[in-house]
Structure formats: structure tokens, C-alpha cells
Motif scaffolding. Structure first.
Motif, PDB file in Angstrom:
ATOM      1  N   PHE A 118       0.830  -1.203   0.000  1.00 56.14           N
ATOM      2  CA  PHE A 118       0.000   0.000   0.000  1.00 56.14           C
ATOM      3  C   PHE A 118       0.869   1.259   0.000  1.00 56.14           C
ATOM      4  CE2 PHE A 118      -2.775  -3.221   1.908  1.00 56.14           C
ATOM      5  CZ  PHE A 118      -3.958  -3.028   1.203  1.00 56.14           C
ATOM      6  N   GLU A 119       1.939   1.238   0.796  1.00 55.62           N
ATOM      7  CA  GLU A 119       2.836   2.386   0.874  1.00 55.62           C
ATOM      8  C   GLU A 119       3.507   2.644  -0.469  1.00 55.62           C
ATOM      9  OE1 GLU A 119       3.958   4.651   3.082  1.00 55.62           O
ATOM     10  OE2 GLU A 119       2.558   4.138   4.668  1.00 55.62           O
ATOM     11  N   LEU A 120       3.934   1.573  -1.135  1.00 54.74           N
ATOM     12  CA  LEU A 120       4.595   1.734  -2.425  1.00 54.74           C
ATOM     13  C   LEU A 120       3.665   2.402  -3.429  1.00 54.74           C
ATOM     14  CD1 LEU A 120       7.064  -0.491  -4.205  1.00 54.74           C
ATOM     15  CD2 LEU A 120       4.960   0.016  -5.444  1.00 54.74           C
ATOM     16  N   VAL A 121       2.417   1.939  -3.470  1.00 59.00           N
ATOM     17  CA  VAL A 121       1.433   2.541  -4.381  1.00 59.00           C
ATOM     18  C   VAL A 121       1.207   4.008  -4.032  1.00 59.00           C
ATOM     19  CG1 VAL A 121      -0.996   2.504  -5.088  1.00 59.00           C
ATOM     20  CG2 VAL A 121       0.278   0.347  -4.861  1.00 59.00           C
ATOM     21  N   LYS A 122       1.055   4.295  -2.745  1.00 60.31           N
ATOM     22  CA  LYS A 122       0.818   5.674  -2.306  1.00 60.31           C
ATOM     23  C   LYS A 122       1.974   6.587  -2.695  1.00 60.31           C
ATOM     24  CE  LYS A 122       1.811   7.089   1.781  1.00 60.31           C
ATOM     25  NZ  LYS A 122       1.900   7.337   3.230  1.00 60.31           N
ATOM     26  N   ILE A 123       3.208   6.157  -2.435  1.00 65.53           N
ATOM     27  CA  ILE A 123       4.383   6.973  -2.710  1.00 65.53           C
ATOM     28  C   ILE A 123       4.504   7.263  -4.191  1.00 65.53           C
ATOM     29  CG2 ILE A 123       6.919   7.011  -2.673  1.00 65.53           C
ATOM     30  CD1 ILE A 123       5.527   7.503   0.045  1.00 65.53           C
ATOM     31  N   ARG A 124       4.289   6.254  -5.020  1.00 66.30           N
ATOM     32  CA  ARG A 124       4.451   6.456  -6.461  1.00 66.30           C
ATOM     33  C   ARG A 124       3.347   7.327  -7.049  1.00 66.30           C
ATOM     34  NH1 ARG A 124       7.444   1.128  -9.077  1.00 66.30           N
ATOM     35  NH2 ARG A 124       9.161   1.128  -7.562  1.00 66.30           N
ATOM     36  N   LEU A 125       2.166   7.310  -6.437  1.00 67.89           N
ATOM     37  CA  LEU A 125       1.096   8.188  -6.903  1.00 67.89           C
ATOM     38  C   LEU A 125       1.300   9.628  -6.441  1.00 67.89           C
ATOM     39  CD1 LEU A 125      -2.093   5.989  -6.386  1.00 67.89           C
ATOM     40  CD2 LEU A 125      -1.174   6.789  -8.564  1.00 67.89           C
ATOM     41  N   THR A 180       7.003   9.213  16.542  1.00 68.00           N
ATOM     42  CA  THR A 180       7.243  10.016  15.341  1.00 68.00           C
ATOM     43  C   THR A 180       8.643  10.631  15.356  1.00 68.00           C
ATOM     44  OG1 THR A 180       4.883  10.518  15.233  1.00 68.00           O
ATOM     45  CG2 THR A 180       6.349  11.918  13.939  1.00 68.00           C
ATOM     46  N   ILE A 181       9.095  11.071  16.518  1.00 65.90           N
ATOM     47  CA  ILE A 181      10.440  11.647  16.629  1.00 65.90           C
ATOM     48  C   ILE A 181      11.499  10.631  16.229  1.00 65.90           C
ATOM     49  CG2 ILE A 181      12.177  12.508  18.259  1.00 65.90           C
ATOM     50  CD1 ILE A 181       9.826  13.831  19.798  1.00 65.90           C
ATOM     51  N   VAL A 182      11.354   9.403  16.704  1.00 68.17           N
ATOM     52  CA  VAL A 182      12.409   8.415  16.459  1.00 68.17           C
ATOM     53  C   VAL A 182      12.309   7.759  15.076  1.00 68.17           C
ATOM     54  CG1 VAL A 182      12.719   7.910  18.907  1.00 68.17           C
ATOM     55  CG2 VAL A 182      11.124   6.526  17.584  1.00 68.17           C
ATOM     56  N   ASN A 183      11.114   7.797  14.443  1.00 65.60           N
ATOM     57  CA  ASN A 183      11.009   7.051  13.180  1.00 65.60           C
ATOM     58  C   ASN A 183      10.965   7.915  11.928  1.00 65.60           C
ATOM     59  OD1 ASN A 183       8.280   7.929  12.670  1.00 65.60           O
ATOM     60  ND2 ASN A 183       7.740   5.884  11.986  1.00 65.60           N
ATOM     61  N   THR A 184      10.905   9.241  12.066  1.00 65.94           N
ATOM     62  CA  THR A 184      10.795  10.098  10.884  1.00 65.94           C
ATOM     63  C   THR A 184      11.934   9.921   9.882  1.00 65.94           C
ATOM     64  OG1 THR A 184       9.402  11.750  11.984  1.00 65.94           O
ATOM     65  CG2 THR A 184      10.671  12.498  10.080  1.00 65.94           C
ATOM     66  N   PRO A 185      13.204   9.822  10.312  1.00 66.13           N
ATOM     67  CA  PRO A 185      14.262   9.593   9.309  1.00 66.13           C
ATOM     68  C   PRO A 185      14.014   8.349   8.461  1.00 66.13           C
ATOM     69  CG  PRO A 185      15.235  10.269  11.381  1.00 66.13           C
ATOM     70  CD  PRO A 185      13.777  10.038  11.659  1.00 66.13           C
ATOM     71  N   MET A 186      13.524   7.278   9.081  1.00 65.69           N
ATOM     72  CA  MET A 186      13.234   6.066   8.318  1.00 65.69           C
ATOM     73  C   MET A 186      12.056   6.264   7.375  1.00 65.69           C
ATOM     74  SD  MET A 186      15.370   3.746   8.715  1.00 65.69           S
ATOM     75  CE  MET A 186      16.880   3.793   9.669  1.00 65.69           C
ATOM     76  N   ASP A 187      11.120   7.104   7.756  1.00 66.60           N
ATOM     77  CA  ASP A 187       9.985   7.404   6.890  1.00 66.60           C
ATOM     78  C   ASP A 187      10.458   8.148   5.648  1.00 66.60           C
ATOM     79  OD1 ASP A 187       7.303   7.373   6.176  1.00 66.60           O
ATOM     80  OD2 ASP A 187       6.859   9.252   7.194  1.00 66.60           O
ATOM     81  N   VAL A 188      11.382   9.076   5.842  1.00 61.87           N
ATOM     82  CA  VAL A 188      11.924   9.859   4.719  1.00 61.87           C
ATOM     83  C   VAL A 188      12.650   8.945   3.733  1.00 61.87           C
ATOM     84  CG1 VAL A 188      13.612  11.614   4.062  1.00 61.87           C
ATOM     85  CG2 VAL A 188      12.073  12.023   5.998  1.00 61.87           C
ATOM     86  N   VAL A 189      13.560   8.115   4.231  1.00 60.17           N
ATOM     87  CA  VAL A 189      14.332   7.275   3.306  1.00 60.17           C
ATOM     88  C   VAL A 189      13.478   6.158   2.711  1.00 60.17           C
ATOM     89  CG1 VAL A 189      16.510   7.819   4.440  1.00 60.17           C
ATOM     90  CG2 VAL A 189      15.255   5.774   5.148  1.00 60.17           C
ATOM     91  N   LYS A 190      12.464   5.692   3.460  1.00 55.67           N
ATOM     92  CA  LYS A 190      11.558   4.675   2.919  1.00 55.67           C
ATOM     93  C   LYS A 190      10.865   5.190   1.661  1.00 55.67           C
ATOM     94  CE  LYS A 190       7.426   4.658   4.069  1.00 55.67           C
ATOM     95  NZ  LYS A 190       6.827   4.735   2.692  1.00 55.67           N
ATOM     96  N   SER A 191      10.410   6.439   1.708  1.00 59.23           N
ATOM     97  CA  SER A 191       9.731   7.015   0.552  1.00 59.23           C
ATOM     98  C   SER A 191      10.665   7.090  -0.651  1.00 59.23           C
ATOM     99  CB  SER A 191       9.208   8.416   0.898  1.00 59.23           C
ATOM    100  OG  SER A 191       8.242   8.346   1.928  1.00 59.23           O
ATOM    101  N   ARG A 192      11.913   7.437  -0.401  1.00 58.56           N
ATOM    102  CA  ARG A 192      12.870   7.547  -1.511  1.00 58.56           C
ATOM    103  C   ARG A 192      13.215   6.175  -2.084  1.00 58.56           C
ATOM    104  NH1 ARG A 192      16.826  12.693  -0.434  1.00 58.56           N
ATOM    105  NH2 ARG A 192      15.293  14.008   0.616  1.00 58.56           N
ATOM    106  N   ILE A 193      13.331   5.187  -1.216  1.00 64.81           N
ATOM    107  CA  ILE A 193      13.625   3.826  -1.683  1.00 64.81           C
ATOM    108  C   ILE A 193      12.469   3.290  -2.517  1.00 64.81           C
ATOM    109  CG2 ILE A 193      13.913   1.429  -0.925  1.00 64.81           C
ATOM    110  CD1 ILE A 193      15.491   2.572   1.495  1.00 64.81           C
ATOM    111  N   GLN A 194      11.243   3.483  -2.038  1.00 67.28           N
ATOM    112  CA  GLN A 194      10.084   2.946  -2.740  1.00 67.28           C
ATOM    113  C   GLN A 194       9.798   3.681  -4.037  1.00 67.28           C
ATOM    114  OE1 GLN A 194       6.982   2.876   0.377  1.00 67.28           O
ATOM    115  NE2 GLN A 194       7.150   0.655   0.306  1.00 67.28           N
ATOM    116  N   ASN A 195      10.295   4.884  -4.183  1.00 70.63           N
ATOM    117  CA  ASN A 195      10.079   5.645  -5.405  1.00 70.63           C
ATOM    118  C   ASN A 195      11.257   5.521  -6.362  1.00 70.63           C
ATOM    119  OD1 ASN A 195       8.171   7.211  -6.822  1.00 70.63           O
ATOM    120  ND2 ASN A 195       9.390   9.052  -6.490  1.00 70.63           N
TER     121      ASN A 195
END
Length: 240
Positions: free
Chosen positions: A71-78, A160-175
Motif C-alpha cells: 500500500f505504501e509503495l502505491v501511495k508513494i508512487r502516486l 514520530t520523533i524516532v522514526n521520521t528519518p526512516m519514513d523519509v528514506v523509505k519514501s525515496r527507496i520505494q520511489n
């Protein structure tokens, strides 16, 4: 694009996160409950403590990520401006991704997503346990709701404080579509973090932090209260 035309366009891109929320939340709490039972038995603990709450939350986060990734991959690419024009909707993303990159491409970013959910859930459930221990014991239903809102909101904020960096790079990896013979610039979580810091500075790992924490901080409190209320309702129905 007119206002009337823009509404279906907006909801096309919102479909993936909307469809993801129910199984995601259900998996989060169900996995947290089951992992809690497992770890209590494994460590011979009669009841939960903060260390077990953190470990249980981290394990629930890892479990949850398997549901979330496609679901995240689809969301990021859209949502990404660079790639959004390539797709007409959710089904088109899935179809083209599988056709061009293979079925396993739907799980691009699994490692970084696991880190994102491990960190958020560990912070969330660990804080909930500790904050509830520090708060005065609730004597009324209203007090229980307030304790849940406070502990859940603090847990959501810390998560959210501890996981935001992983959220940022996750989006870049999936895109980053996989191309045969080429290694993507953003390939795995910690390496991607290092690349972002080197090229853009540490602050780039917290892009979008403010709107995210404003959503997931209070949202963590509401989520806990809703889950607790629903579970109490089903328990009462079972006893009837």
C-alpha cells in the motif's frame, strides 16, 4: 482542472492510504497483543513491564510492515511529482510495477518500512506503558479516556520523533524503480540515511516532521482510546 474534476483526482491518490488503514491498525494491536503473550511466557513475566512493552511494540511493528509495504509503495508512487504522471490510479501502479519490475517489486522498501514501524511501535507502546504508570489511576470511564489520550498522544509523538528519518528514506527507496544491472541510489535504510545526511544535511531526514507529528501525536491518543473502547464493547457483548 476544474474543482469538480479535481475531487475524483484527489480521491484517486487517497485510495491507497485509506484502504491501508483498517488492516494496518488491526495488525498493529493484534500483533502487539500476541507478541506480548509470547514474551511474557518466554521471559517468565506475570505482567508487562516497560522493557517488554518496547520489545513487544518493536515486534508488532515488524509484523505490521508486511501488511503495509504494498500500500505504501502505491501511495508513494502516486504522490511523488516525478512519477505521478506515469500512473492513472492504484491498479495501474500495481500492474506497471509488476510488469516492469517483477512481483517482488511490490515489496520494495520492506527493510526500511520495517525499521520505520519497529521504531514507531517501540516508542509508542513503550511510552504508553510508562506514562500510564506515572499517571494517577483512573477511577471513572472519563478518567480512563483521558489517561488513554495523554499516554497515546505522548507515545505517538515519541514514536514520530524516532522514526521520521526512516519514513523519509523509505519514501525515496520505494520511489526508486529497480533497473536491471543498476544499483539504486537509495537502496537500504541506513545507507540511504547516510546519503541524505551527506548530500542534504541532517535536517533533511526530518522533512515533513511538523505535519506528521501534529497528525500522529494526537492521533496516537485517539487510536488508543478507540481501540480500547471497541475491545471493551466486544468483551461486554461476549459476556451477555
Amino acid at each position: 482542472m476544474s474543482q469538480d474534476q479535481s475531487l475524483p483526482f484527489i480521491y484517486t491518490f487517497a485510495a491507497a492510504p485509506i484502504l491501508m488503514e483498517a488492516p494496518k491498525r488491526a495488525t498493529k494491536f493484534a500483533a502487539n497483543d500476541e507478541w506480548g503473550k509470547f514474551y511474557r511466557k518466554a521471559f517468565g513475566a506475570e505482567k508487562m513491564n516497560q522493557s517488554l512493552s518496547i520489545l513487544t511494540g518493536a515486534s508488532a511493528g515488524a509484523t505490521e510492515s508486511f501488511v503495509v509495504v504494498p500500500f505504501e509503495l502505491v501511495k508513494i508512487r502516486l504522490q511523488d511529482k516525478a512519477s505521478a504522471g506515469k500512473y492513472t490510479g492504484m491498479i495501474d501502479v500495481v500492474s506497471k510495477t509488476i510488469k516492469n519490475e517483477g512481483v517482488l517489486a511490490m515489496y520494495n522498501g520492506l527493510e526500511s518500512t520495517m525499521w520505520r514501524h519497529i521504531l514507531w511501535n517501540a516508542g509508542y507502546f513503550g511510552c504508553i506503558f510508562q506514562v500510564k504508570e506515572l499517571l494517577p489511576k483512573a477511577e471513572t470511564k472519563r478518567g480512563e479516556i483521558m489517561n488513554g489520550l495523554i499516554s497515546g498522544s505522548i507515545g505517538g509523538t515519541v514514536g514520530t520523533i524516532v522514526n521520521t528519518p526512516m519514513d523519509v528514506v523509505k519514501s525515496r527507496i520505494q520511489n526508486s524503480p529497480k533497473v536491471a544491472g543498476q544499483t539504486p541510489k537509495y537502496n537500504w535504510a541506513w545507507g540511504a540515511c547516510a546519503t541524505v545526511m551527506k548530500e542534504e544535511g541532517f535536517g533533511a531526514l526530518y522533512k515533513g516532521f511538523l505535519p506528521k507529528v501534529l497528525r500522529l501525536g494526537p492521533g496516537g491518543g485517539i487510536l488508543l482510546v478507540v481501540f480500547t473502547s471497541v475491545m471493551d464493547f466486544f468483551r461486554s457483548m461476549k459476556q451477555v
